[in-house]
Enzyme design. Structure first.
Site, PDB file in Angstrom:
ATOM      1  CE  LYS A   1      -4.449  -1.916   9.265  1.00 31.69           C
ATOM      2  NZ  LYS A   1      -3.972  -0.827   8.383  1.00 31.69           N
TER       3      LYS A   1
ATOM      4  CD  GLU B   1      -1.457  -0.170  10.707  1.00 28.16           C
ATOM      5  OE1 GLU B   1      -1.217   0.872  10.096  1.00 28.16           O
ATOM      6  OE2 GLU B   1      -1.446  -1.291  10.178  1.00 28.16           O
TER       7      GLU B   1
HETATM    8  C1  5RP Z   1       0.149   0.756   7.350  1.00 32.13           C
HETATM    9  C2  5RP Z   1      -1.079   0.221   6.734  1.00 32.13           C
HETATM   10  C3  5RP Z   1      -1.842   1.109   5.810  1.00 32.13           C
HETATM   11  O1  5RP Z   1      -3.147   1.233   6.261  1.00 32.13           O
HETATM   12  C4  5RP Z   1      -1.839   0.511   4.432  1.00 32.13           C
HETATM   13  O2  5RP Z   1      -0.509   0.273   4.029  1.00 32.13           O
HETATM   14  C5  5RP Z   1      -2.522   1.443   3.420  1.00 32.13           C
HETATM   15  O3  5RP Z   1      -1.765   2.592   3.254  1.00 32.13           O
HETATM   16  P1  5RP Z   1      -2.206   3.776   2.332  1.00 32.13           P
HETATM   17  O4  5RP Z   1      -3.384   4.419   2.973  1.00 32.13           O
HETATM   18  O5  5RP Z   1      -0.994   4.692   2.311  1.00 32.13           O
HETATM   19  O6  5RP Z   1      -2.529   3.247   0.956  1.00 32.13           O
HETATM   20  O7  5RP Z   1      -1.493  -0.898   6.938  1.00 32.13           O
HETATM   21  O8  5RP Z   1       0.831  -0.223   8.085  1.00 32.13           O
END
Ligand code: 5RP
Length: 230
Positions: A96, A105
Site C-alpha cells: 500500500k 493507513e
Molecule cells: C493509498 C493506498 C491506496 O489504497 C492504493 O494506492 C490503491 O489506490 P487506488 O484505489 O486508487 O487504486 O494505499 O496510500
C-alpha cells in the site's frame, strides 16, 4: 464490452457496504477505490456513527457527505477498516502507499478488528514487489535508506527513487515526510521483510502490510465481486 478498471473499483466499493454496521465507528482508507466506498457510505439509509480517516483527502470527502470524522486518538477500537491496495498476494499480505497515505493507513488499520480490502483484479499478484514499494522516510535518512535497499534487505535488493510532486519538488506526506518508491523487489516473506525495513533508522513506515494484513479481500473481476477470506 469489458468493464473498465474504474467500474470494477466502483463495484467493490459498493460491495464493502455489506460489512458496515450502521451506528458503528469505522476506519476509512484512501484512494480511487475508497472514493467509491465513501460515496456508497453517504448513500446508506442508516448511517455510521462516525469515521476515522487515513488522509486529508478522505476526511474532506467524508465531511462533504455529512459523516463525522474523529481523531484516531479518541478511538480505542474500530469495527472494520476499509481500504484499497496496490498489490495483494494469496495470503492477504499487501503493498500500500501508492497514494502516499501509508503511515496513517497503518495506524488506522491497527485499530480495527477486521481489515476489508477492496481491489480490482489487476492488484492480485503471486508475490509482492512488482509495484514499487512506498517507504515513508525522514528526509535526512533518504540517502542511507536508499543504500540499504541497494545492498539488499532479506535477500532482495531494489532501486529506491524519491517520489516527486507534479511541480518536481519532493512529494510531502500528510506527516511532513518524504517517500522512496523501491523498484525491483521480490518480497518472499512479507512479515519478516516488514520488520526488517521497520528496523532501518529513518524509516517511518514501510508500505508492506503484513502485520496488518487484510482479513477479507473483495476482488473486482469481470465475473463479479469475489470474496476471499484469509
Ligand atoms: C493509498 C493506498 C491506496 O489504497 C492504493 O494506492 C490503491 O489506490 P487506488 O484505489 O486508487 O487504486 O494505499 O496510500
Amino acid at each position: 464490452m469489458p468493464l473498465s478498471q474504474d467500474e470494477l473499483k466502483a463495484r467493490v466499493g459498493r460491495a464493502a457496504i455489506d460489512y458496515v454496521r450502521p451506528g458503528t465507528v469505522i476506519g476509512v482508507g484512501t484512494g480511487s477505490t475508497v472514493a467509491h466506498f465513501i460515496a456508497a457510505l453517504g448513500a446508506m439509509p442508516e448511517r455510521v456513527a462516525a469515521a476515522v480517516s487515513s488522509s486529508e483527502r478522505s476526511t474532506v470527502a467524508l465531511r462533504a457527505l455529512g459523516i463525522d470524522v474523529l481523531d484516531a486518538n479518541d478511538v480505542e477500537h474500530l469495527d472494520i477498516y476499509v481500504d484499497g491496495a496496490d498489490e495483494v498476494d494469496p495470503s492477504g499480505y499487501l503493498i500500500k502507499g501508492g497514494g502516499g497515505a501509508l503511515t496513517r493507513e497503518k495506524i488506522v488499520a491497527a485499530l480495527a478488528q477486521r481489515f476489508v480490502c477492496i481491489v480490482d483484479a489487476s492488484k492480485a499478484v503471486p508475490v509482492l514487489g512488482a509495484f514499487p514499494l512506498p517507504v515513508e522516510v525522514v528526509p535526512m535518512a533518504e540517502a542511507s535508506v536508499r543504500r540499504r535497499f541497494a545492498g539488499g534487505v532479506l535477500g532482495t535488493s531494489g532501486d529506491a527513487v524519491l517520489r516527486l510532486a507534479s511541480d518536481g519538488t519532493p512529494y510531502v506526506t500528510d506527516n511532513g515526510q518524504h517517500i522512496l518508491d523501491v523498484h525491483g523487489l521480490r518480497i518472499a516473506d512479507p512479515v519478516a521483510f516488514e520488520s526488517a525495513v521497520n528496523d532501518i533508522p529513518g524509516v517511518v513506515t514501510v508500505g508492506v502490510f503484513a502485520h496488518q494484513k487484510a482479513d477479507v479481500c473483495l476482488l473486482g473481476t469481470a465475473d463479479g465481486v469475489r470474496t476471499i477470506t484469509y
